[in-house]
Design an enzyme around this catalytic site. Structure first.
Site, PDB file in Angstrom:
ATOM      1  N   CYS A 125       0.812  -1.214   0.000  1.00  0.00           N
ATOM      2  CA  CYS A 125       0.000   0.000   0.000  1.00  0.00           C
ATOM      3  C   CYS A 125       0.849   1.269   0.000  1.00  0.00           C
ATOM      4  O   CYS A 125       0.309   2.370  -0.101  1.00  0.00           O
ATOM      5  CB  CYS A 125      -0.958  -0.010   1.183  1.00  0.00           C
TER       6      CYS A 125
HETATM    7  N1  COA Z   1     -18.139 -10.458   9.660  1.00  0.00           N
HETATM    8  C1  COA Z   1     -18.373 -10.738  10.967  1.00  0.00           C
HETATM    9  N2  COA Z   1     -17.384 -10.989  11.848  1.00  0.00           N
HETATM   10  C2  COA Z   1     -16.120 -10.951  11.399  1.00  0.00           C
HETATM   11  C3  COA Z   1     -15.815 -10.659  10.045  1.00  0.00           C
HETATM   12  C4  COA Z   1     -16.889 -10.418   9.177  1.00  0.00           C
HETATM   13  N3  COA Z   1     -16.673 -10.128   7.873  1.00  0.00           N
HETATM   14  N4  COA Z   1     -14.478 -10.685   9.894  1.00  0.00           N
HETATM   15  C5  COA Z   1     -13.961 -10.989  11.088  1.00  0.00           C
HETATM   16  N5  COA Z   1     -14.943 -11.170  11.986  1.00  0.00           N
HETATM   17  C6  COA Z   1     -14.807 -11.535  13.407  1.00  0.00           C
HETATM   18  C7  COA Z   1     -13.482 -12.214  13.688  1.00  0.00           C
HETATM   19  O1  COA Z   1     -13.543 -13.586  13.356  1.00  0.00           O
HETATM   20  C8  COA Z   1     -13.356 -11.991  15.170  1.00  0.00           C
HETATM   21  O2  COA Z   1     -14.152 -12.918  15.869  1.00  0.00           O
HETATM   22  P1  COA Z   1     -13.642 -13.574  17.241  1.00  0.00           P
HETATM   23  O3  COA Z   1     -13.448 -12.395  18.172  1.00  0.00           O
HETATM   24  O4  COA Z   1     -14.745 -14.475  17.596  1.00  0.00           O
HETATM   25  O5  COA Z   1     -12.347 -14.252  16.886  1.00  0.00           O
HETATM   26  C9  COA Z   1     -13.966 -10.600  15.366  1.00  0.00           C
HETATM   27  O6  COA Z   1     -14.783 -10.378  14.214  1.00  0.00           O
HETATM   28  C10 COA Z   1     -12.925  -9.494  15.451  1.00  0.00           C
HETATM   29  O7  COA Z   1     -11.971  -9.680  14.402  1.00  0.00           O
HETATM   30  P2  COA Z   1     -10.722  -8.753  14.247  1.00  0.00           P
HETATM   31  O8  COA Z   1      -9.901  -9.261  13.096  1.00  0.00           O
HETATM   32  O9  COA Z   1     -10.050  -8.593  15.580  1.00  0.00           O
HETATM   33  O10 COA Z   1     -11.437  -7.383  13.851  1.00  0.00           O
HETATM   34  P3  COA Z   1     -10.845  -5.935  13.845  1.00  0.00           P
HETATM   35  O11 COA Z   1     -11.661  -5.090  14.731  1.00  0.00           O
HETATM   36  O12 COA Z   1      -9.359  -5.929  14.033  1.00  0.00           O
HETATM   37  O13 COA Z   1     -11.141  -5.468  12.328  1.00  0.00           O
HETATM   38  C11 COA Z   1      -9.932  -5.137  10.267  1.00  0.00           C
HETATM   39  C12 COA Z   1     -10.587  -6.150  11.212  1.00  0.00           C
HETATM   40  C13 COA Z   1      -9.231  -5.890   9.151  1.00  0.00           C
HETATM   41  C14 COA Z   1     -11.018  -4.258   9.675  1.00  0.00           C
HETATM   42  C15 COA Z   1      -8.942  -4.252  11.043  1.00  0.00           C
HETATM   43  O14 COA Z   1      -8.134  -5.049  11.874  1.00  0.00           O
HETATM   44  C16 COA Z   1      -8.039  -3.435  10.175  1.00  0.00           C
HETATM   45  O15 COA Z   1      -8.473  -2.614   9.379  1.00  0.00           O
HETATM   46  N6  COA Z   1      -6.728  -3.596  10.342  1.00  0.00           N
HETATM   47  C17 COA Z   1      -5.740  -2.837   9.610  1.00  0.00           C
HETATM   48  C18 COA Z   1      -5.614  -3.400   8.240  1.00  0.00           C
HETATM   49  C19 COA Z   1      -4.614  -2.631   7.432  1.00  0.00           C
HETATM   50  O16 COA Z   1      -4.295  -1.516   7.684  1.00  0.00           O
HETATM   51  N7  COA Z   1      -4.113  -3.246   6.446  1.00  0.00           N
HETATM   52  C20 COA Z   1      -3.154  -2.598   5.645  1.00  0.00           C
HETATM   53  C21 COA Z   1      -3.227  -3.239   4.363  1.00  0.00           C
HETATM   54  S1  COA Z   1      -3.609  -2.098   3.207  1.00  0.00           S
END
Ligand code: COA
Length: 373
Positions: free
Chosen positions: A152
């Site tokens: 990115c």
């Molecule tokens: N729908 C419902 N639940 C979901 C889901 C979906 N699509 N995707 C994940 N979950 C669940 C997970 O399984 C997890 O469940 P658990 O607690 O029972 O294990 C829970 O939601 C929380 O997941 P988590 O991955 O901790 O969520 P988060 O709050 O960290 O959000 C992102 C996920 C990816 C949106 C976030 O972490 C993010 O944006 N991170 C930065 C990414 C980034 O900058 N990437 C750079 C690349 S360009």
């Protein structure tokens, strides 16, 4: 040493879009079908996706994509890009040219004025011939072209190179182009990542500022910087050796080799690294975050950007200081920060500082300190 400006910016957003509700409906239809199969085979069941989670966790409401029907078809879950003959313009070059044409118009230049094309994106359609060379031929630019990538931070890293090549006098005018077709590489069967990305193409023209020349409304690039630190938290293993890693080399396990990320780990680690990068980069120029009129940050997560800014400023920062385009476009990888810049600078005054800062896979961070002329 020449003074360097960004004289043109072009953005191309595909017309088609997908809402969270549409994406989740197709994902959940696939889950229903897949779980029937898994019940029979005894494999662990797949969990459903949820649009309220997506908005809460990421801030994304819709994303624009090159092709939506294939993505939304639960029996396919991937865009449909019909194969083209080798003689035809490839999809990535076509998408790059769409934003490059706008950047050239914005700069008031013709393709023949450009003497280097750098095509820098998270994923390239093929390794060779370079997409940049194909664009060079199709546009009619001079000199050379090469491809590069840094997740990115790809556009910011290419800007880092282009600015320094122009500053050193090695090239006169560089077209930096970032056609991001992330949907081509996204695993739409992975609920952790299927909602994150959208497609977009951006281009910038980087050129020198002649002695005494005034270019009001354009940005001078005062400095650029790149930072990297190895991490497997965002990774793809798809590449030339994938075939050789398979028991049957002609039946590739594609799905297991597409983008994967440990989102919450990335969130924490990149937030800390991003804020440190911003504060230190500015301090090198005798500036504090308060002195920056506008931040154009990587568009991956609204909460993450708010946290980076809070750590940098010591308090919450509003949308005007650091605008987001994520809600409408999703994470468009390296294109996101440039789109935020393109859409949010018309109100800036001569002398105003701006900071472009992209971050992502690698880990990598790329920044550019800009000042409005
Ligand atoms: N729908 C419902 N639940 C979901 C889901 C979906 N699509 N995707 C994940 N979950 C669940 C997970 O399984 C997890 O469940 P658990 O607690 O029972 O294990 C829970 O939601 C929380 O997941 P988590 O991955 O901790 O969520 P988060 O709050 O960290 O959000 C992102 C996920 C990816 C949106 C976030 O972490 C993010 O944006 N991170 C930065 C990414 C980034 O900058 N990437 C750079 C690349 S360009």
């Amino acid at each position: 040493m020449h003074r360097v400006i960004i004289s043109g910016i072009g953005v191309e957003i595909p017309e088609a879009s997908i809402t969270n509700e549409e994406l989740v409906a197709s994902f959940n239809s696939w889950v229903d079908m897949e779980n029937i199969r898994r019940e029979v085979s005894g494999e662990p069941l797949v969990q459903k996706s949820d649009s309220a989670f997506i908005v809460h966790a990421s801030g994304v409401q819709t994303r624009h994509v090159i092709e939506r029907e294939g993505i939304l078809d639960p029996t396919r879950m991937a865009p449909r890009f019909p194969a083209r003959p080798d003689e035809a313009l490839s999809l990535e070059a076509e998408f790059g040219i769409a934003s490059a044409g706008k950047a050239l118009d914005h700069a008031g230049l013709k393709p023949g004025d450009i003497d280097l094309v750098i095509c820098s994106a998270s994923h390239h359609q093929r390794p060779y011939p370079a997409i940049a060379i194909e664009m060079q031929q199709a546009l009619g630019t001079k000199g050379a072209g090469f491809d590069m990538g840094l997740g990115c931070s790809s556009a910011a890293a290419a800007l880092h190179i282009a600015v320094n090549l122009v500053r050193a006098g090695a090239h006169k005018r560089v077209l930096v182009t970032t056609p991001e077709i992330i949907t081509g590489h996204l695993n739409f069967r992975d609920r952790q990542t299927h909602f994150i990305f959208g497609d977009a193409s951006v281009s910038m023209i980087v050129e020198g500022l002649a002695q005494g020349e005034k270019r009001p409304g354009r940005f001078e690039v005062l400095d650029t910087r790149a930072w990297t630190q190895m991490s497997n938290s965002i990774r793809t293993n798809l590449g030339y050796y994938t075939r050789a890693t398979q028991d049957d080399p002609y039946m590739i396990d594609l799905e297991g080799n597409l983008i994967k990320q440990i989102g919450n780990k990335v969130f924490k680690e990149v937030t800390v690294a991003g804020h440190k990068f911003i504060v230190e980069f500015l301090a090198e120029h005798g500036l504090t975050p308060q002195a920056i009129r506008r931040f154009w940050l990587h568009q991956a997560n609204a909460r993450m950007n708010a946290m980076i800014l809070k750590l940098s400023f010591g308090h919450d920062v509003d949308h005007d200081r650091a605008p987001m385009v994520l809600e409408r476009l999703g994470n468009t990888a390296a294109a996101g920060a440039i789109i935020a810049l393109s859409e949010n600078h018309a109100d800036m005054k001569a002398g105003d500082y701006g900071l472009l800062c992209a971050f992502g896979a690698g880990y990598s961070i790329g920044g550019a300190l800009l000042r409005m002329l």
